[in-house]
Design an enzyme around this catalytic site. Structure first.
Site, PDB file in Angstrom:
ATOM      1  N   GLU A  72       0.846  -1.192   0.000  1.00 24.59           N
ATOM      2  CA  GLU A  72       0.000   0.000   0.000  1.00 24.59           C
ATOM      3  C   GLU A  72       0.878   1.237   0.000  1.00 24.59           C
ATOM      4  O   GLU A  72       1.808   1.355   0.798  1.00 24.59           O
ATOM      5  CB  GLU A  72      -0.940   0.047   1.199  1.00 24.59           C
ATOM      6  CG  GLU A  72      -1.814   1.306   1.167  1.00 24.59           C
ATOM      7  CD  GLU A  72      -2.879   1.375   2.231  1.00 24.59           C
ATOM      8  OE1 GLU A  72      -3.603   2.387   2.275  1.00 24.59           O
ATOM      9  OE2 GLU A  72      -2.991   0.421   3.022  1.00 24.59           O
ATOM     10  N   GLU A  97       4.910   4.978   3.599  1.00 27.28           N
ATOM     11  CA  GLU A  97       4.431   6.317   3.959  1.00 27.28           C
ATOM     12  C   GLU A  97       5.635   7.163   4.376  1.00 27.28           C
ATOM     13  O   GLU A  97       6.568   6.636   4.990  1.00 27.28           O
ATOM     14  CB  GLU A  97       3.417   6.207   5.119  1.00 27.28           C
ATOM     15  CG  GLU A  97       2.906   7.510   5.674  1.00 27.28           C
ATOM     16  CD  GLU A  97       2.176   8.342   4.645  1.00 27.28           C
ATOM     17  OE1 GLU A  97       2.694   9.431   4.311  1.00 27.28           O
ATOM     18  OE2 GLU A  97       1.105   7.909   4.165  1.00 27.28           O
ATOM     19  N   ASP A 147      -2.948  12.260  -2.894  1.00 28.06           N
ATOM     20  CA  ASP A 147      -3.152  13.708  -3.024  1.00 28.06           C
ATOM     21  C   ASP A 147      -3.561  14.034  -4.460  1.00 28.06           C
ATOM     22  O   ASP A 147      -2.850  13.690  -5.403  1.00 28.06           O
ATOM     23  CB  ASP A 147      -1.845  14.430  -2.683  1.00 28.06           C
ATOM     24  CG  ASP A 147      -2.036  15.927  -2.470  1.00 28.06           C
ATOM     25  OD1 ASP A 147      -2.897  16.511  -3.156  1.00 28.06           O
ATOM     26  OD2 ASP A 147      -1.323  16.509  -1.641  1.00 28.06           O
ATOM     27  N   LYS A 151      -4.956  21.747  -8.317  1.00 22.08           N
ATOM     28  CA  LYS A 151      -4.662  22.905  -9.154  1.00 22.08           C
ATOM     29  C   LYS A 151      -3.938  22.447 -10.415  1.00 22.08           C
ATOM     30  O   LYS A 151      -3.023  21.622 -10.353  1.00 22.08           O
ATOM     31  CB  LYS A 151      -3.814  23.921  -8.395  1.00 22.08           C
ATOM     32  CG  LYS A 151      -4.545  24.568  -7.219  1.00 22.08           C
ATOM     33  CD  LYS A 151      -3.685  25.600  -6.527  1.00 22.08           C
ATOM     34  CE  LYS A 151      -4.440  26.242  -5.369  1.00 22.08           C
ATOM     35  NZ  LYS A 151      -3.605  27.240  -4.649  1.00 22.08           N
ATOM     36  N   LYS A 218     -14.237   7.147   7.792  1.00 20.51           N
ATOM     37  CA  LYS A 218     -15.089   8.199   8.341  1.00 20.51           C
ATOM     38  C   LYS A 218     -15.125   9.397   7.401  1.00 20.51           C
ATOM     39  O   LYS A 218     -16.179   9.988   7.148  1.00 20.51           O
ATOM     40  CB  LYS A 218     -14.566   8.629   9.714  1.00 20.51           C
ATOM     41  CG  LYS A 218     -14.659   7.554  10.782  1.00 20.51           C
ATOM     42  CD  LYS A 218     -14.040   8.030  12.086  1.00 20.51           C
ATOM     43  CE  LYS A 218     -14.043   6.930  13.137  1.00 20.51           C
ATOM     44  NZ  LYS A 218     -13.367   7.350  14.383  1.00 20.51           N
ATOM     45  N   PHE A 219     -13.969   9.756   6.862  1.00 17.29           N
ATOM     46  CA  PHE A 219     -13.886  10.875   5.929  1.00 17.29           C
ATOM     47  C   PHE A 219     -14.727  10.602   4.688  1.00 17.29           C
ATOM     48  O   PHE A 219     -15.459  11.463   4.205  1.00 17.29           O
ATOM     49  CB  PHE A 219     -12.419  11.105   5.544  1.00 17.29           C
ATOM     50  CG  PHE A 219     -12.221  12.128   4.471  1.00 17.29           C
ATOM     51  CD1 PHE A 219     -12.205  13.485   4.770  1.00 17.29           C
ATOM     52  CD2 PHE A 219     -12.051  11.750   3.141  1.00 17.29           C
ATOM     53  CE1 PHE A 219     -12.023  14.438   3.774  1.00 17.29           C
ATOM     54  CE2 PHE A 219     -11.872  12.688   2.137  1.00 17.29           C
ATOM     55  CZ  PHE A 219     -11.862  14.034   2.464  1.00 17.29           C
ATOM     56  N   GLU A 220     -14.621   9.371   4.180  1.00 19.27           N
ATOM     57  CA  GLU A 220     -15.381   9.003   2.978  1.00 19.27           C
ATOM     58  C   GLU A 220     -16.880   9.000   3.257  1.00 19.27           C
ATOM     59  O   GLU A 220     -17.677   9.484   2.440  1.00 19.27           O
ATOM     60  CB  GLU A 220     -14.931   7.617   2.513  1.00 19.27           C
ATOM     61  CG  GLU A 220     -15.532   7.168   1.198  1.00 19.27           C
ATOM     62  CD  GLU A 220     -15.025   5.806   0.777  1.00 19.27           C
ATOM     63  OE1 GLU A 220     -15.593   5.238  -0.175  1.00 19.27           O
ATOM     64  OE2 GLU A 220     -14.061   5.304   1.394  1.00 19.27           O
TER      65      GLU A 220
END
Length: 238
Positions: A72, A97, A147, A151, A218-220
């Site tokens: 991952e 990460e 990410d 922009k 939770k964010f999703e």
């Protein structure tokens, strides 16, 4: 974690090779470590963190067993990674990460849940794949909510670009999979386009339904309640 990482002028370790002059998909930021995260780094890091090295990783030795291995990239604070690893004890998981609080957070969850099938590498994923992961050695790769660099002038920083996907595909064994997910529709369309153009991957028929193994965060959930979309892209290595 390795004691031989390059450092910046302030003496802080760099989780990438500064002599590699290329556009990166991440920006290293300080991030505040909680007491529990710092403790987990000290107590569990030596057992569950694999030092970055310019040498092939012996997965059987790192995990103490032979099992299908899933990588991952960019696990954030590690909640999803821990849930997936817990639900698939028959598979090995390597999480990559760069941000230290995230590494500490996932180590904390490893300790709390007693997860033995998860190892972490704190380093640039491109360099990890290039130097540590053998060709055709992975059963799967997860890239969840990278990410979006939304922009237009920053789009070049996006992780999912043709050269990186080619590298990813080379590390996946035939029959293995590459699973990306994003909540940014324009990036989702780019992912689908780039993966569809990689000859080593099958031609998927559009977006995929969310596989059962990927939990909804939770964010999703919050985004879905607000009407935001989430797109999964799953391709198989030929």
């Amino acid at each position: 974690m390795s004691d031989h990482k390059p450092a910046n002028d302030a003496g802080k370790p760099l989780f990438y090779d500064p002599t590699e002059h290329r556009i990166r998909s991440f920006v290293t930021r300080a991030g505040r470590l909680s007491t529990a995260q710092a403790r987990s780094l000290d107590e569990l890091g030596p057992q569950f963190c694999i030092p970055y090295a310019k040498a092939p990783l012996a997965c059987d030795q790192a995990f103490g067993r032979s099992a299908p291995t899933i990588l991952e990239i960019g696990f954030g604070m590690g909640e999803t990674t821990a849930k997936i690893a817990a639900s698939m004890p028959d598979k090995n998981f390597i999480g990559v990460e760069v941000h230290t609080p995230g590494v500490g957070s996932l180590l904390k969850q490893i300790g709390e849940q007693g997860l033995q099938n998860l190892r972490l590498i704190q380093h640039d994923a491109f360099e990890v794949l290039t130097n540590m992961i053998a060709p055709a050695s992975l059963a799967g790769v997860h890239v969840f909510f990278p990410d979006p660099w939304h922009k237009a002038r920053h789009n070049k920083r996006r992780l999912i670009q043709a050269p990186f996907v080619q590298l990813l595909a080379s590390r996946i064994a035939p029959g293995g999979y590459l699973h990306c997910a994003t909540d940014w529709e324009e990036y989702a369309l780019q992912m689908l386009e780039v993966l569809s153009a990689e000859p080593a991957l099958n031609s998927a028929d559009g977006f995929a339904a969310r596989p059962d193994y990927r939990p909804v965060t939770k964010f999703e959930n919050r985004g879905l309640r607000l009407g935001h979309g989430v797109w999964d892209v799953v391709f198989i290595r030929r």
